[in-house]
Design a protein around this motif. Structure first.
Motif, mmCIF file in Angstrom:
data_model
loop_
_atom_site.group_PDB
_atom_site.id
_atom_site.type_symbol
_atom_site.label_atom_id
_atom_site.label_comp_id
_atom_site.label_asym_id
_atom_site.label_seq_id
_atom_site.Cartn_x
_atom_site.Cartn_y
_atom_site.Cartn_z
ATOM 1 N N ASN A 185 0.773 -1.348 -0.069
ATOM 2 C CA ASN A 185 0.171 -0.048 -0.138
ATOM 3 C C ASN A 185 0.829 1.228 0.054
ATOM 4 O O ASN A 185 1.912 1.232 0.569
ATOM 5 C CB ASN A 185 -0.930 -0.142 1.243
ATOM 6 C CG ASN A 185 -1.953 -1.008 1.264
ATOM 7 O OD1 ASN A 185 -1.920 -1.835 0.008
ATOM 8 N ND2 ASN A 185 -2.490 -1.390 2.385
ATOM 9 N N VAL A 186 0.231 2.453 -0.666
ATOM 10 C CA VAL A 186 1.032 3.520 -0.825
ATOM 11 C C VAL A 186 0.311 4.622 0.095
ATOM 12 O O VAL A 186 0.607 5.892 -0.234
ATOM 13 C CB VAL A 186 1.183 3.950 -2.169
ATOM 14 C CG1 VAL A 186 1.976 3.004 -2.919
ATOM 15 C CG2 VAL A 186 -0.029 3.934 -3.127
ATOM 16 N N ASP A 187 -0.592 4.297 0.869
ATOM 17 C CA ASP A 187 -1.657 5.334 1.456
ATOM 18 C C ASP A 187 -0.878 5.876 2.738
ATOM 19 O O ASP A 187 -1.467 6.655 3.448
ATOM 20 C CB ASP A 187 -2.973 4.531 1.840
ATOM 21 C CG ASP A 187 -3.078 3.205 2.606
ATOM 22 O OD1 ASP A 187 -2.083 3.212 3.527
ATOM 23 O OD2 ASP A 187 -3.696 2.451 2.259
ATOM 24 N N GLY A 188 0.116 5.199 3.289
ATOM 25 C CA GLY A 188 0.648 5.682 4.533
ATOM 26 C C GLY A 188 -0.022 5.472 5.717
ATOM 27 O O GLY A 188 0.370 5.750 7.098
ATOM 28 N N LEU A 189 -0.889 4.519 5.841
ATOM 29 C CA LEU A 189 -1.869 4.235 7.170
ATOM 30 C C LEU A 189 -1.229 3.576 8.046
ATOM 31 O O LEU A 189 -1.514 3.745 9.217
ATOM 32 C CB LEU A 189 -3.205 3.700 6.500
ATOM 33 C CG LEU A 189 -4.258 4.499 5.868
ATOM 34 C CD1 LEU A 189 -5.554 4.088 5.608
ATOM 35 C CD2 LEU A 189 -4.389 6.028 6.571
ATOM 36 N N HIS A 190 -0.353 2.717 7.726
ATOM 37 C CA HIS A 190 0.302 1.855 8.700
ATOM 38 C C HIS A 190 1.289 2.934 9.697
ATOM 39 O O HIS A 190 1.262 2.947 10.878
ATOM 40 C CB HIS A 190 1.222 0.677 8.212
ATOM 41 C CG HIS A 190 0.565 -0.502 7.475
ATOM 42 N ND1 HIS A 190 -0.284 -1.081 8.356
ATOM 43 C CD2 HIS A 190 0.595 -0.846 6.394
ATOM 44 C CE1 HIS A 190 -0.633 -2.124 7.479
ATOM 45 N NE2 HIS A 190 -0.129 -2.124 6.352
#
Ligand code: OAD
Length: 251
Positions: free
Chosen positions: A102-107
């Motif tokens: 994922n590229v969304d940065g949520l981690h």
């Protein structure tokens, strides 16, 4: 929510856990996956928006696609699945590592530090000419095609496209060799090299667990599989795995 837990895994100080995540883990944060109904690839051609050739043909179209995804990711918040993984890292420290497609940065926003974003990041871009890297937050996204403030070259999103080599593969290979528990969450198991990691972990002797809304393509490589939403399943599973047990199931 009560779920049927069918594994005998107990994580202790001997357990080195590696988690691989995909778009499914962010679905309950309101971000669209790629291949589910109404997924991103339903409405966009991969060749147009996720290849270097597509970017050469029509960079403005590609920027529209990623600008929109960046804006959605900024508005999204981590969900209980992300927070459950953050709790695991708090308990296990460096024995816990996340590889994400994922590229969304949520981690990272959920609190995880040990995260390898193998397909890049939506919140960064770089110059195709001089290689300078920029936070998306400081780039003028009002223009249709952002340029490098230093050399005027064309900027591109810092995401890995089809035909390009994912980031951190050397580190990832070592993590897979060393882990004894490999957990895969929210990924269809069709995009390589990530889809091959579970098999590699299994052949290196790790127990493997899958959590997904439906059986992924590579499901035969899981020792245990949970079908359902990760935001609903993961908090209970993590509580179960982290309960100390004298039985060393993952050694
Ligand atoms: P996909 O869209 O291929 O798969 C998402 C998976 O998550 C599917 O198997 C869904 O069933 C599952 N899923 C959906 N909602 C879920 C939920 N709430 N809980 C658990 N599972 C859920 O996305 P990825 O496998 O991540 O690459 O795709 C891999 C790569 O293909 C992406 O990184 C991207 C894409 O093309 C690039 O852009 C290079």
């Amino acid at each position: 929510m009560s779920i049927k837990i069918s594994d005998n895994i107990k994580i202790g100080s001997w357990t080195r856990v590696v988690v691989l995540t995909g778009a499914g883990i962010s679905a309950e944060s309101g971000l669209r996956t790629f291949r589910d109904g109404d997924g991103l690839w339903e409405n966009h051609r991969v060749e147009d928006v996720a290849t270097p050739e597509g970017f050469m043909r029509d960079p403005e179209l590609v920027w529209r696609f990623y600008r929109e995804r960046y804006s959605h990711a900024l508005k999204a918040s981590p969900n209980p699945a992300h927070f459950a993984l953050a709790e695991m890292e708090r308990k296990l420290g460096d024995n816990f590592q996340i590889i994400t497609q994922n590229v969304d940065g949520l981690h990272r926003r959920a609190g995880n530090k040990n995260v390898y974003e193998m397909h890049g990041r939506l919140d960064k871009c770089f110059c195709q000419s001089c290689g300078s890297s920029y936070e998306m937050a400081v780039v003028n996204l009002a223009v249709s095609l952002p340029h490098c403030p230093q050399c005027s070259g064309i900027l591109r999103p810092d995401v890995v496209w089809f035909g390009e080599i994912p980031y951190y593969l050397d580190v990832i290979e070592k993590l897979i060799q060393k882990c004894n528990l490999f957990i895969v969450i929210g990924t269809s198991g069709v995009v390589y090299p990530a889809a091959g990691f579970v098999m590699a972990a299994k052949y290196n002797g790790a127990k493997t667990i899958g959590i997904n809304l439906e059986k992924p393509r590579n499901a035969e490589h899981f020792t245990f599989f949970y079908e359902g939403k990760s935001g609903e399943l993961l908090p209970s599973l993590v509580r179960h795995w982290l309960e100390f047990s004298a039985v060393d199931e993952t050694r």
